[in-house]
Design a protein around this motif. Structure first.
Motif, mmCIF file in Angstrom:
data_model
loop_
_atom_site.group_PDB
_atom_site.id
_atom_site.type_symbol
_atom_site.label_atom_id
_atom_site.label_comp_id
_atom_site.label_asym_id
_atom_site.label_seq_id
_atom_site.Cartn_x
_atom_site.Cartn_y
_atom_site.Cartn_z
ATOM 1 N N MET A 293 0.858 -1.180 0.000
ATOM 2 C CA MET A 293 0.000 0.000 0.000
ATOM 3 C C MET A 293 0.894 1.229 0.000
ATOM 4 S SD MET A 293 -2.738 -1.368 2.839
ATOM 5 C CE MET A 293 -3.512 -3.004 2.631
ATOM 6 N N TYR B 20 3.966 0.909 2.379
ATOM 7 C CA TYR B 20 3.758 -0.051 3.465
ATOM 8 C C TYR B 20 3.756 -1.457 2.887
ATOM 9 C CZ TYR B 20 2.135 3.984 6.134
ATOM 10 O OH TYR B 20 2.051 5.204 6.769
ATOM 11 N N LYS C 188 2.422 -4.216 3.522
ATOM 12 C CA LYS C 188 1.322 -4.765 4.331
ATOM 13 C C LYS C 188 0.331 -5.410 3.384
ATOM 14 C CE LYS C 188 0.101 -1.869 8.181
ATOM 15 N NZ LYS C 188 -0.742 -0.751 8.628
ATOM 16 N N ALA C 189 -0.177 -6.559 3.722
ATOM 17 C CA ALA C 189 -1.119 -7.213 2.811
ATOM 18 C C ALA C 189 -1.915 -8.264 3.551
ATOM 19 C CB ALA C 189 -0.369 -7.849 1.650
ATOM 20 N N PRO C 190 -3.083 -8.579 2.998
ATOM 21 C CA PRO C 190 -3.824 -9.746 3.482
ATOM 22 C C PRO C 190 -3.151 -11.007 2.967
ATOM 23 C CG PRO C 190 -4.978 -8.722 1.640
ATOM 24 C CD PRO C 190 -3.787 -7.864 1.931
ATOM 25 N N THR D 248 -3.086 -11.226 8.181
ATOM 26 C CA THR D 248 -2.468 -10.045 7.584
ATOM 27 C C THR D 248 -0.969 -10.095 7.828
ATOM 28 O OG1 THR D 248 -2.803 -8.759 9.586
ATOM 29 C CG2 THR D 248 -4.515 -8.608 7.910
ATOM 30 N N ARG D 249 -0.255 -9.522 6.896
ATOM 31 C CA ARG D 249 1.201 -9.463 6.970
ATOM 32 C C ARG D 249 1.601 -7.999 7.081
ATOM 33 N NH1 ARG D 249 4.197 -8.193 2.977
ATOM 34 N NH2 ARG D 249 2.672 -8.712 1.365
ATOM 35 N N THR D 250 2.535 -7.690 7.984
ATOM 36 C CA THR D 250 2.999 -6.317 8.157
ATOM 37 C C THR D 250 4.521 -6.318 8.145
ATOM 38 O OG1 THR D 250 1.071 -5.750 9.472
ATOM 39 C CG2 THR D 250 2.961 -4.322 9.680
ATOM 40 N N GLY D 251 5.099 -5.609 7.196
ATOM 41 C CA GLY D 251 6.550 -5.633 7.061
ATOM 42 C C GLY D 251 7.155 -4.247 7.153
ATOM 43 N N ASP D 252 8.138 -3.989 6.345
ATOM 44 C CA ASP D 252 8.878 -2.730 6.395
ATOM 45 C C ASP D 252 8.002 -1.552 5.958
ATOM 46 O OD1 ASP D 252 11.004 -4.375 6.965
ATOM 47 O OD2 ASP D 252 11.846 -4.294 4.946
#
Lengths: 323, 323, 323, 323
Positions: free
Chosen positions: D237, D252, D254-256, D268-272
């Motif tokens: 995103m 971001y 970030k993804a499902p 959900t995945r949250t990264g750098d």
């Protein structure tokens, strides 16, 4: 009332801003600078002003009321003194002098000449600082424990004056103005990373006879962009954050509490948070208006004595830093 | 590998967290506290653990491998020493000792007994601190100029230990870990506003033989809630902000530059801003795992020597603060 | 006053929170769920409560005063109706029904039975929402023009109900509560990206007979974490931001102005910014207390009629979304 | 290459900015405005430019290459058409026309005359928008689900054009540029609170044949100051926030996610989090450079066709808003 006749001495970085303001507020009678180029450029913009490279010519003008000194810092003392001795009122850029002896001599010269001597501590004329001063003076904060400033950035890296003199002088003038005391202890620590002898990062600690303390964190090598002054009172806390657009001032109704039933245990109270509207007026314009008012309406010497205190504290901190 | 048998000594504020973790990672064999109430409560929760008010009973157990000391700070030294002398490995809460002499004695006792002595400097096991350490160690930041911490809040107001010992010990452990040097100068300034002798606000300055500097701003009387450590490198700057949810670490590709054509004039460079993902693992769990690993796999004494350095620096700062 | 006897029906995700609260506020007399495992687990925690998988057994208990329905949404209507018909007061989780016809039937059943029917619109019991309602009702904001909400996150991705029913129902209940009108127009637009038929992103627009408007931006596929409701009044604007710790509510003294001398030109006025202290009370506890109070002290049906309006508006929006 | 000769038509609010830029990039040959005062003022500043109130005189000049139209919006179509018919290249301020029929006529006129017709959609030349376009086009975000903009403020309140035409046209040009599709559905909802017929608050929803959606929240009656465009992709995103100084763009990671072992459950995945450096170049300068390049180096009509799409979508939204 007739407009006062003013000379601007020094047309480098800051002088043009002063010229622009005094052109509105007074008669801009002289522009004086060592550079003929600068005189030509600003002479064209302010056609009614006379231009010269010779300060004596300026000071000899019997119609001239006041001199504004905006030259390099090391010359402030000498030029301000000459102007006072010539019977002119003086607005002198910060620092008004390089050490306490010079500053005391300026104060004495001002007193014997009966002329205004006002140092240009710009931040004192910032509407937000005046609001903080009101809050402190009114007692709304309760007893003030601590004032601290953060002036940090990856900003203009100077090679001629260190972070204490370049950045800290602003905060120091505000701290002393808010607390209305001279420090009994002054410590400064820091280091010069880029240019020998020019500290890029400086931390200052002041202790006052009343027990109040102050601190300044000054750096032009910093990832955060901060221009902030925090006042911790016994009853409320106030922050002046000059990076904010709409919340220059925030008053926190927060305090430690010692309930009678808690057997010495401290608790904390957190209440409303309030950002009063602060006028958008340009601090420099307010500073120049203040000077004109002192010249026109008379003066009790306060600004000059405050300036002396700033120079003295700056001297103590410099000694400690060199330590 | 068999689970190691662990005793938790002290079940006040922090001990229960250690008990919860060691119940997962080891055999929770003993719970020891002066309060029979606490023993009853936690004994019910950890039914397999024996409970006692008598440390000697614990230390006499030949099946016990390790002792975790989570009692009030002033007793850490004595209890850790007794446990080492009884041949047990020891995890001791911070501070491991109240002064350098005690800490040195603990180190000697650990060495002569051949048992692990690990101080519980929790922040060293925070994944974000480990990431900052990696960035420093890899050289990505360039030469480190300055590390500074802000630990401020209107928070728990203590009456038994000052802001340096209560808040600053966390930051100090990180600063020394990151810089891997012992300070050559240590200054602390502050004031006790609420409880005589207990400083609520403390500023610390450290200077290292390499020229690096560090600073800590510690206060529980503050409107800002800050838990932040900033590292200024020659090439990049890093911030660990523990108040952020998703940006615990931010790397700023910002630096001063001196272009060859600028005749000594410094400029600044501003590039990308990057927040690497930091794992959400609980620091205390990682700390306890680390201790178990040292006990199981052997140990070179590093954690103990690091702890000694923290106590020494704390001692220097305390002396400076007392003036 | 005697404690009222309450049954919790449904011990899935939310039911246990209700059980915990009613254990404090009432006599927790029954736990009812289709899962014997859940009954065993919570039966152990609340030893005084009877457990059953059979709702009829619960409803047949003449000592029981009230039933709390926390089952899957599609069953709310039927279970609430049965409980009302059995003469019990009912607190039913949101949504109280899946469509307006069901909701109207519940209202009628409540009226004929003379029993309380309260839908669990949690956000209405949030102290910050109550503060916003006060500000609107007092006239301090002037005429309200627009209310809009942002409920966005990369959050729990549902496959059983869309963002309108899962997220928007909260905001919708607040919007209708604040404006005290039923919408004359209702539009919803959105799309299902991950699960067919389950919209992940929904935008809703409502228009009210008075000319006021409302909007909701609902998404669980979003980089921003927002839980915010903004009210734009003619004289002031208010924001309830549930992601803030200390500034849940902020009142902006900002407005358009048409000075008499400006010939139709609009200007803007920007004044103080104020965040009143909002109590930290848990909204669910306040909701449960409210229900107990209605049961004990009598009731005028307001909560039920408000709930009917929410279901009606949800129905209109769902129709528009299905388009 | 010789500098192209340019005429600026319209010296009101925006025209002077165009004049300043073309004075650098081209030969500023004509200044044309209905106001003799404006001509005198800017004629003095750009002494080499001829001034006139008569557009025919400008268009008759055989040495003139291009005309820049910066007059009130309702005149854009007619003036641009006359200039194209006179064989001049045209840069026309947004909106290039008031409806699709006019815009199509301009396109046809441009094609038959073989002259450049470029609409001045400023935001398309913002380096941050170009960066977002790169990220979308490269596939780094994965499939784009949704683009939405927030352009809100308590800002300039217009009485001549509504928030859709005044604020939304910027975002609409970016949305269509990023998605490279024409909408299959266009909805707009809003209300006029201050001036009859001039909507102060407008919400727009677009749906595209590919299933992508877009939304715009437009208001000059808002407590928040937002200028933000968010792109939600399947894998990442991106946010363009024009109120940020140093983080104009944030990516971001970030993804499902739907793990194979989760039986249809989404996680959900949250990264750098990454903010690439975005150049500080002035968008208007880049826009003017782009126009000069098209005139000098030839042109495939893309900007004109993009402009037609924006006008068409604006027409659909306006119809929907009018209901």
């Amino acid at each position: 009332m007739n407009k006062k006749a003013v000379a601007i001495v020094g047309l480098g970085y800051w002088g043009p801003n002063l010229a622009r303001n005094f052109d509105d507020l007074a008669e801009l009678r002289w522009l004086c600078d060592a550079s003929p180029d600068a005189l030509e450029r600003f002479g064209a913009r302010y056609a009614q002003a006379r231009t010269t490279t010779d300060l004596d010519e300026v000071l000899a003008d019997p119609e001239l009321d006041a001199v504004v000194v905006a030259t390099p810092a090391v010359t402030h003392y000498e030029l301000a003194k000459r102007a006072l001795e010539a019977g002119k009122h003086v607005l002198v850029e910060k620092p008004p002098a390089m050490n306490a002896a010079e500053a005391e001599d300026l104060v004495a010269t001002s007193e014997s000449s009966g002329r205004v001597l006002m140092p240009g501590f710009l931040l004192l004329y910032h509407p937000a600082v005046q609001k903080v001063k009101e809050l402190v003076a009114s007692g709304e904060l309760g007893e003030v424990f601590c004032v601290y400033s953060n002036r940090q950035n990856l900003g203009k890296i100077r090679t001629d004056e260190n972070a204490l003199w370049s950045l800290g002088i602003h905060d120091l003038s505000v701290v002393l103005h808010l607390l209305d005391e001279e420090p009994s202890e002054a410590w400064a620590h820091g280091n010069a990373f880029l240019t020998p002898g020019i500290e890029d990062v400086v931390f200052c600690y002041l202790r006052f006879p009343s027990g109040k303390i102050a601190h300044m964190h000054l750096s032009w090598l910093d990832p955060h962009k901060m221009r902030r002054i925090t006042v911790v009172g016994r009853e409320k806390m106030v922050v002046f954050d000059d990076m904010e657009l709409d919340r220059k001032i925030t008053v926190y109704d927060k305090a430690p509490e010692q309930p009678s039933d808690s057997y010495g245990e401290w608790r904390t109270r957190t209440g409303d948070i309030f950002s009063p509207k602060v006028p958008n007026d340009e601090p420099l314009k307010l500073e120049c208006q203040h000077f004109v008012r002192l010249v026109q309406e008379g003066w009790d010497g306060r600004e000059m004595h405050d300036g002396l205190e700033v120079v003295r504290a700056l001297g103590l901190l410099t000694e400690s830093l060199r330590g």
